[in-house]
Write an enzyme that holds these catalytic residues in place. Structure first.
Site, PDB file in Angstrom:
ATOM      1  N   TRP A  15       0.691  -1.227  -0.123  1.00 10.05           N
ATOM      2  CA  TRP A  15       0.118  -0.158  -0.116  1.00 10.05           C
ATOM      3  C   TRP A  15       0.943   1.174   0.053  1.00 10.05           C
ATOM      4  O   TRP A  15       0.759   2.283  -0.477  1.00 10.05           O
ATOM      5  CB  TRP A  15      -1.040  -0.042   1.338  1.00 10.05           C
ATOM      6  CG  TRP A  15      -2.000  -0.987   0.898  1.00 10.05           C
ATOM      7  CD1 TRP A  15      -2.346  -2.134   1.696  1.00 10.05           C
ATOM      8  CD2 TRP A  15      -3.214  -1.012  -0.241  1.00 10.05           C
ATOM      9  NE1 TRP A  15      -3.530  -2.682   1.205  1.00 10.05           N
ATOM     10  CE2 TRP A  15      -3.819  -2.306  -0.037  1.00 10.05           C
ATOM     11  CE3 TRP A  15      -3.322  -0.445  -1.201  1.00 10.05           C
ATOM     12  CZ2 TRP A  15      -4.821  -2.554  -0.975  1.00 10.05           C
ATOM     13  CZ3 TRP A  15      -4.432  -0.632  -2.104  1.00 10.05           C
ATOM     14  CH2 TRP A  15      -5.176  -1.773  -1.940  1.00 10.05           C
ATOM     15  N   ASP A  73      -1.754   6.619   6.455  1.00 13.23           N
ATOM     16  CA  ASP A  73      -2.835   5.913   5.681  1.00 13.23           C
ATOM     17  C   ASP A  73      -3.072   4.763   6.980  1.00 13.23           C
ATOM     18  O   ASP A  73      -2.004   3.800   7.189  1.00 13.23           O
ATOM     19  CB  ASP A  73      -2.176   5.052   4.607  1.00 13.23           C
ATOM     20  CG  ASP A  73      -3.214   4.042   4.218  1.00 13.23           C
ATOM     21  OD1 ASP A  73      -4.503   3.717   4.807  1.00 13.23           O
ATOM     22  OD2 ASP A  73      -3.004   3.619   2.974  1.00 13.23           O
ATOM     23  N   LYS A 107     -12.291  -1.686   5.869  1.00 10.90           N
ATOM     24  CA  LYS A 107     -11.363  -2.830   6.807  1.00 10.90           C
ATOM     25  C   LYS A 107     -11.791  -2.617   8.262  1.00 10.90           C
ATOM     26  O   LYS A 107     -12.161  -3.974   8.796  1.00 10.90           O
ATOM     27  CB  LYS A 107      -9.681  -1.881   6.674  1.00 10.90           C
ATOM     28  CG  LYS A 107      -9.272  -1.683   5.359  1.00 10.90           C
ATOM     29  CD  LYS A 107      -9.181  -3.127   4.466  1.00 10.90           C
ATOM     30  CE  LYS A 107      -9.307  -2.639   3.082  1.00 10.90           C
ATOM     31  NZ  LYS A 107      -7.775  -2.096   2.485  1.00 10.90           N
TER      32      LYS A 107
HETATM   33  C1  LIG Z   1      -7.539  -1.255   1.498  1.00 14.59           C
HETATM   34  C2  LIG Z   1      -6.386  -0.277   1.661  1.00 14.59           C
HETATM   35  C3  LIG Z   1      -6.439   0.681   0.734  1.00 14.59           C
HETATM   36  C4  LIG Z   1      -7.264   0.811  -0.428  1.00 14.59           C
HETATM   37  O1  LIG Z   1      -8.479   1.089  -0.459  1.00 14.59           O
HETATM   38  P1  LIG Z   1      -9.631   0.951  -1.240  1.00 14.59           P
HETATM   39  O2  LIG Z   1     -11.097   1.466  -0.683  1.00 14.59           O
HETATM   40  O3  LIG Z   1      -9.586  -0.466  -1.882  1.00 14.59           O
HETATM   41  O4  LIG Z   1      -9.218   1.776  -2.574  1.00 14.59           O
HETATM   42  C5  LIG Z   1      -5.190   1.684   0.884  1.00 14.59           C
HETATM   43  N1  LIG Z   1      -4.549   1.618   1.871  1.00 14.59           N
HETATM   44  C6  LIG Z   1      -4.497   0.178   2.838  1.00 14.59           C
HETATM   45  C7  LIG Z   1      -3.570   0.364   4.033  1.00 14.59           C
HETATM   46  C8  LIG Z   1      -5.499  -0.440   2.621  1.00 14.59           C
HETATM   47  O5  LIG Z   1      -5.606  -1.512   3.325  1.00 14.59           O
END
Ligand SMILES: *Cc1c(COP(=O)(O)O)cnc(C)c1O
Length: 362
Positions: free
Chosen positions: A103, A173, A197
């Site tokens: 990511w 993030d 998540k």
């Molecule tokens: C899932 C995830 C993303 C991307 O999310 P989407 O909603 O699928 O675009 C970005 N960063 C992390 C750490 C993730 O687990």
């Protein structure tokens, strides 16, 4: 598990707390006497405004978000934030990134479209199985920010200490660890998390941004929707927001507040993760993929000695009623995602299953 539900170890979309789903079901046909479902409601209505405002207020309480930070609900999930961060925060055109896995690599690739990216630390040398030392990074004077992926969902690492950004703005993030443990928001300039998540339905990100980072003087190419100012000036109601996701996330915020807040979540998450890691550490067949001190409490990748056996365990786990234990296609192996809503019983049941498999196959 009630309703014939399964222990779902998916990395996302992932399990939501059962009491929250029950409340949503009860309010589905007629939300609190409004005569309609939240999905059918005008985003400009009083009743929705209250849902939105309560969601924000509850999140502020839960995380202790200081008054000089805005809370934004933005569509496009996590991926859109890779671009928005770079478009909005690159004033000098320089972003520093710590490269810790899948990511952060995506964030880096996206940011390169809008400015200069400096990778200030990386764990690529050992397959992203650890968090690099970030105590003395070489950060240029003109850097606009230092970016981390605080929990790498695919690789299974997490930061237990934040980087020393040498006074620069920290951007994080938090998608796969959002609300899993207490967080001192004042240490960050911007925190964002895709909500599918650890919170609610896919398609939305929560962005927590310090007010002085919200800019007016953005390059002309930045679409209106991609400016944080657009969302901040309009309480995330510039256009039709993802009302449904805001509503569901709000329910989860309330549920977390009613169940001890983030301290209690952290204690539960530590307890759950320990059950699984203790097993992996004592196993003759399964091995954890991450350096001990950097192990995520949310995403636990592990392997057997061979790809064939990994696949066999995944198939056997499915037959035994567990779902989504296959590792991400980019790294293989197995992965158990054990977010807030995964009950301890789910982790215990998984360990029982793995023990039995080991006894039969090792
Ligand atoms: C899932 C995830 C993303 C991307 O999310 P989407 O909603 O699928 O675009 C970005 N960063 C992390 C750490 C993730 O687990």
């Amino acid at each position: 598990m009630k309703y014939g539900r399964t222990y779902n170890f998916s990395a996302g979309p992932a399990m939501m707390p059962e009491p929250v789903l029950e409340e949503i079901a009860a309010e589905m046909m007629n939300y609190r006497g409004s005569g309609m479902c939240v999905m059918e409601m005008s985003h400009r209505s009083k009743v929705f405004q209250q849902i939105r405002d309560e969601a924000e207020a509850d999140l502020r309480k839960l995380m202790g978000i200081p008054d000089n930070y805005k809370v934004l609900f933005i569509q496009g999930g996590g991926t859109v934030q890779f671009a928005m961060v770079a478009m909005n925060l690159m004033k000098n055109g320089v972003g520093c990134y710590v490269e810790t896995g899948a990511w952060s690599k995506k964030a880096i690739a996206e940011a390169k479209k809008y400015g200069e990216v400096k990778i200030v630390a990386s764990s690529a040398d050992r397959n992203f199985s650890y968090i690099p030392d970030c105590s003395d990074l070489d950060i240029p004077e003109n850097a606009d920010y230092v970016y981390i992926c605080e929990n790498e969902t695919i690789n299974g690492t997490t930061y237990f200490n934040l980087p020393n950004t040498k006074g620069k703005v920290l951007v994080s993030d938090q998608s796969s660890m959002f609300l899993s443990r207490p967080c001192d928001v004042s240490k960050y300039g911007l925190i964002w998390g895709g909500v599918q998540k650890n919170v609610g339905p896919a398609g939305m990100a929560v962005v927590i941004i310090r007010e002085d980072l919200i800019r007016e003087d953005l390059p002309k190419f930045v679409p209106t929707y991609m400016s944080y100012k657009t969302h901040a000036d309009n309480d995330s109601l510039y256009n039709t927001p993802n009302c449904w996701a805001i509503y569901c996330c709000g329910k989860v915020f309330k549920y977390l507040l009613d169940n001890g807040g983030l301290e209690a979540m952290n204690a539960r998450n530590e307890e759950k993760a320990k059950i699984l890691y203790d097993f992996l550490d004592s196993s003759r067949l399964f091995t954890g993929a991450v350096r001990k001190e950097d192990r995520s409490l949310m995403n636990v990748p592990f392997v057997t000695p061979s790809k064939e056996q990994d696949a066999d365990v995944v198939a056997a786990s499915k037959a035994a009623g567990f779902d989504n234990l296959k590792g991400h296609k980019s790294v293989g192996g197995l992965r158990a995602s054990i977010y807030n809503a995964m009950p301890k019983e789910g982790v215990e049941a998984l360990v029982e299953f793995l023990k039995k498999y080991e006894a039969e196959h090792a």
